[in-house]
Design an enzyme around this catalytic site. Structure first.
Site, PDB file in Angstrom:
ATOM      1  N   ASP A   1      49.305  36.145  36.696  1.00 46.63           N
ATOM      2  CA  ASP A   1      49.001  37.225  37.640  1.00 46.63           C
ATOM      3  C   ASP A   1      49.866  38.455  37.386  1.00 46.63           C
ATOM      4  OD1 ASP A   1      46.980  35.996  39.284  1.00 46.63           O
ATOM      5  OD2 ASP A   1      48.549  34.667  40.050  1.00 46.63           O
TER       6      ASP A   1
ATOM      7  N   ARG B   1      37.768  26.606  53.009  1.00 39.03           N
ATOM      8  CA  ARG B   1      39.131  26.114  52.783  1.00 39.03           C
ATOM      9  C   ARG B   1      40.171  27.186  53.082  1.00 39.03           C
ATOM     10  NH1 ARG B   1      36.104  27.361  48.331  1.00 39.03           N
ATOM     11  NH2 ARG B   1      37.072  27.848  46.323  1.00 39.03           N
TER      12      ARG B   1
ATOM     13  N   ASP C   1      42.807  35.088  39.070  1.00 41.08           N
ATOM     14  CA  ASP C   1      42.751  35.493  40.473  1.00 41.08           C
ATOM     15  C   ASP C   1      42.540  37.002  40.462  1.00 41.08           C
ATOM     16  OD1 ASP C   1      42.997  34.760  43.288  1.00 41.08           O
ATOM     17  OD2 ASP C   1      44.243  33.131  42.496  1.00 41.08           O
TER      18      ASP C   1
ATOM     19  N   ARG D   1      40.484  32.865  52.596  1.00 47.85           N
ATOM     20  CA  ARG D   1      39.704  33.735  51.718  1.00 47.85           C
ATOM     21  C   ARG D   1      38.295  33.185  51.524  1.00 47.85           C
ATOM     22  NH1 ARG D   1      43.062  34.155  47.162  1.00 47.85           N
ATOM     23  NH2 ARG D   1      43.817  36.119  47.977  1.00 47.85           N
ATOM     24  N   TYR D   2      38.199  31.867  51.286  1.00 48.76           N
ATOM     25  CA  TYR D   2      36.900  31.215  51.083  1.00 48.76           C
ATOM     26  C   TYR D   2      36.507  30.548  52.394  1.00 48.76           C
ATOM     27  CZ  TYR D   2      38.437  31.431  46.175  1.00 48.76           C
ATOM     28  OH  TYR D   2      38.888  31.830  44.949  1.00 48.76           O
TER      29      TYR D   2
ATOM     30  N   CYS E   1      61.455  27.060  47.574  1.00 47.60           N
ATOM     31  CA  CYS E   1      61.103  26.096  46.537  1.00 47.60           C
ATOM     32  C   CYS E   1      62.385  25.438  46.033  1.00 47.60           C
ATOM     33  CB  CYS E   1      60.424  26.794  45.359  1.00 47.60           C
ATOM     34  SG  CYS E   1      58.790  27.458  45.757  1.00 47.60           S
TER      35      CYS E   1
ATOM     36  N   CYS F   1      56.464  33.727  39.123  1.00 46.50           N
ATOM     37  CA  CYS F   1      55.756  33.388  40.373  1.00 46.50           C
ATOM     38  C   CYS F   1      55.016  34.585  40.954  1.00 46.50           C
ATOM     39  CB  CYS F   1      56.762  32.886  41.405  1.00 46.50           C
ATOM     40  SG  CYS F   1      56.029  32.516  43.015  1.00 46.50           S
TER      41      CYS F   1
ATOM     42  N   CYS G   1      60.304  29.857  39.748  1.00 51.09           N
ATOM     43  CA  CYS G   1      59.704  30.196  38.461  1.00 51.09           C
ATOM     44  C   CYS G   1      59.746  31.715  38.314  1.00 51.09           C
ATOM     45  CB  CYS G   1      58.261  29.709  38.421  1.00 51.09           C
ATOM     46  SG  CYS G   1      58.134  27.939  38.757  1.00 51.09           S
TER      47      CYS G   1
ATOM     48  N   LYS H   1      39.191  33.595  42.926  1.00 47.90           N
ATOM     49  CA  LYS H   1      39.344  33.202  41.526  1.00 47.90           C
ATOM     50  C   LYS H   1      38.011  33.267  40.795  1.00 47.90           C
ATOM     51  CE  LYS H   1      43.072  29.987  42.619  1.00 47.90           C
ATOM     52  NZ  LYS H   1      43.010  30.247  44.088  1.00 47.90           N
TER      53      LYS H   1
ATOM     54  N   ARG I   1      54.134  34.806  43.987  1.00 48.62           N
ATOM     55  CA  ARG I   1      54.635  35.041  45.351  1.00 48.62           C
ATOM     56  C   ARG I   1      56.128  35.353  45.332  1.00 48.62           C
ATOM     57  NH1 ARG I   1      51.413  30.410  47.414  1.00 48.62           N
ATOM     58  NH2 ARG I   1      49.407  31.320  47.984  1.00 48.62           N
TER      59      ARG I   1
HETATM   60  C1  LIG Z   1      43.309  29.457  44.988  1.00 48.27           C
HETATM   61  C2  LIG Z   1      42.974  29.540  46.415  1.00 48.27           C
HETATM   62  C3  LIG Z   1      42.249  28.522  47.028  1.00 48.27           C
HETATM   63  C4  LIG Z   1      41.791  27.286  46.311  1.00 48.27           C
HETATM   64  O1  LIG Z   1      40.754  27.588  45.434  1.00 48.27           O
HETATM   65  P1  LIG Z   1      40.022  26.411  44.641  1.00 48.27           P
HETATM   66  O2  LIG Z   1      39.154  27.153  43.687  1.00 48.27           O
HETATM   67  O3  LIG Z   1      39.272  25.609  45.646  1.00 48.27           O
HETATM   68  O4  LIG Z   1      41.082  25.602  43.970  1.00 48.27           O
HETATM   69  C5  LIG Z   1      41.937  28.659  48.371  1.00 48.27           C
HETATM   70  N1  LIG Z   1      42.319  29.750  49.058  1.00 48.27           N
HETATM   71  C6  LIG Z   1      43.008  30.735  48.495  1.00 48.27           C
HETATM   72  C7  LIG Z   1      43.396  31.908  49.322  1.00 48.27           C
HETATM   73  C8  LIG Z   1      43.377  30.671  47.151  1.00 48.27           C
HETATM   74  O5  LIG Z   1      44.082  31.661  46.597  1.00 48.27           O
END
Ligand SMILES: *Cc1c(COP(=O)(O)O)cnc(C)c1O
Length: 347
Positions: free
Chosen positions: A273, A96, A310, A92-93, A105, A112, A109, A317, A114
């Protein structure tokens, strides 16, 4: 409890363990047919069955309300699907990715996000899928950080985890590996020396513990976290703001202090969520902001997580903590709630 005692996975076992009354058996079987159930011996032992509002029971024992869907609730509440072009990867970002190795798991929970995707027997990545996911990471140089999540990645046998960590370590541009887990709380005995050695193989590795109530940090859980931190692996935490579990400043403050005392820096407090059948867990955002405002006023800076939402639909987020600065930056509020003027050319 002996480590060999099995997790409770069926409502009939919850009745036998006297964690729920027999008259709920049929209705909880309907819930369990829809959403996975597992309560490890450590957590079952922690439940006070005589307390109808027990915060541990509330997180893990299935509830009839889970079958009541609200129109705003979605099977994929944070829109991971839209960002998953390769099985097991959510990108998404730019810098990362999530790498979801397993879909199971140690404990499920009830809130959850997911919950539609996880469960025993959902398997995980096959060898071929893992190779494809690692291939995607290697040929995408902007990926600086890989976040192992799932499912709980520490459910993998240490030998398998070690192999994944080694393969990630071999990718030059990946500098940081983050591992999200509930294992030190759910099954502390599984945080073995072999598992910790596997975690140390990678680049800079951070372990993020999911914890929602101070009572989850039992002596064995604290010892498991100490083994991780003593091995040189920094720990962070994430929590979910949950009605009836931690939705007041004293309970949340006690959780954050317990984490910091374990050398775990609180990182995120997630607004719950819009996962299916979880309305009974959600607070409003304004209730959350009021609690966070009080937390800032009363507890050490080390005890302050970022309150995040989120955004439904897959937009990522957003920090939603209360603000202390007025919209025009002309005044700012101190920790006691007193407003002070700030000069126009101050900043
Ligand atoms: C939460 C999340 C992250 C990590 O986000 P940070 O703000 O760096 O903790 C990375 N990718 C996805 C798809 C997420 O949902």
């Amino acid at each position: 409890m002996p480590a060999t005692m099995k997790s409770l996975r069926y409502p009939s076992q919850l009745v036998e363990a006297q964690l729920v009354s027999r008259d709920r058996l049929a209705s909880l079987q309907n819930v369990a047919a829809r959403y996975a159930v597992a309560i490890t011996p450590v957590l079952a032992d922690l439940i006070d069955a005589s307390d109808a509002a027990d915060p541990i029971a509330r997180q893990f024992i299935p509830d009839e309300r889970e079958l009541q869907l609200q129109p705003e609730e979605k099977p994929d509440p944070i829109g991971d699907g839209a960002h998953s072009l390769v099985e097991g990867i959510v990108h998404r970002y730019p810098d990362r990715v999530l790498l979801k190795l397993v879909n199971a798991c140690a404990v499920y929970c009830r809130f959850c996000f997911r919950r539609e995707m996880v469960g025993p027997g959902r398997g995980g990545l096959s060898r071929t899928q893992l190779a494809a996911a690692l291939g995607y990471i290697s040929r995408t140089p902007q990926i600086w950080e890989v976040i192992l999540t799932g499912g709980d990645p520490l459910l993998l046998p240490p030998r398998h985890l070690k192999e994944v960590m080694a393969r990630l370590a071999a990718i030059d541009h990946v500098k940081v590996i983050r591992v999200h887990t509930r294992m030190p709380i759910a099954a502390p005995e599984r945080v073995s020396d072999a598992l910790i050695r596997a975690l140390r193989l990678g680049k800079a590795t951070f372990v993020v513990l999911h914890a929602n109530h101070a009572r989850e940090l039992t002596a064995p859980a604290r010892a498991a976290c100490a083994r991780v931190v003593d091995a040189g692996i920094p720990m962070l935490s994430q929590s979910v703001l949950l009605r009836g579990v931690n939705d007041n400043v004293e309970t949340l403050g006690a959780l954050m202090r317990a984490l910091v005392e374990c050398r775990i820096k609180p990182y995120y407090l997630h607004h719950a969520d819009l996962a299916p059948g979880t309305a009974h867990f959600r607070t409003s955002i304004s209730e959350g902001q009021t609690i966070l405002y009080a937390l800032h006023g009363r507890y050490s800076g080390l005890c302050q997580p970022h309150y995040v939402l989120d955004i439904p639909g897959g937009y990522g987020k957003a920090p939603i903590g209360p603000t202390y600065l007025s919209a025009d930056a002309a005044s700012v509020t101190d920790f006691k709630g007193v407003r002070h003027a700030y000069p126009p050319r101050g900043g």
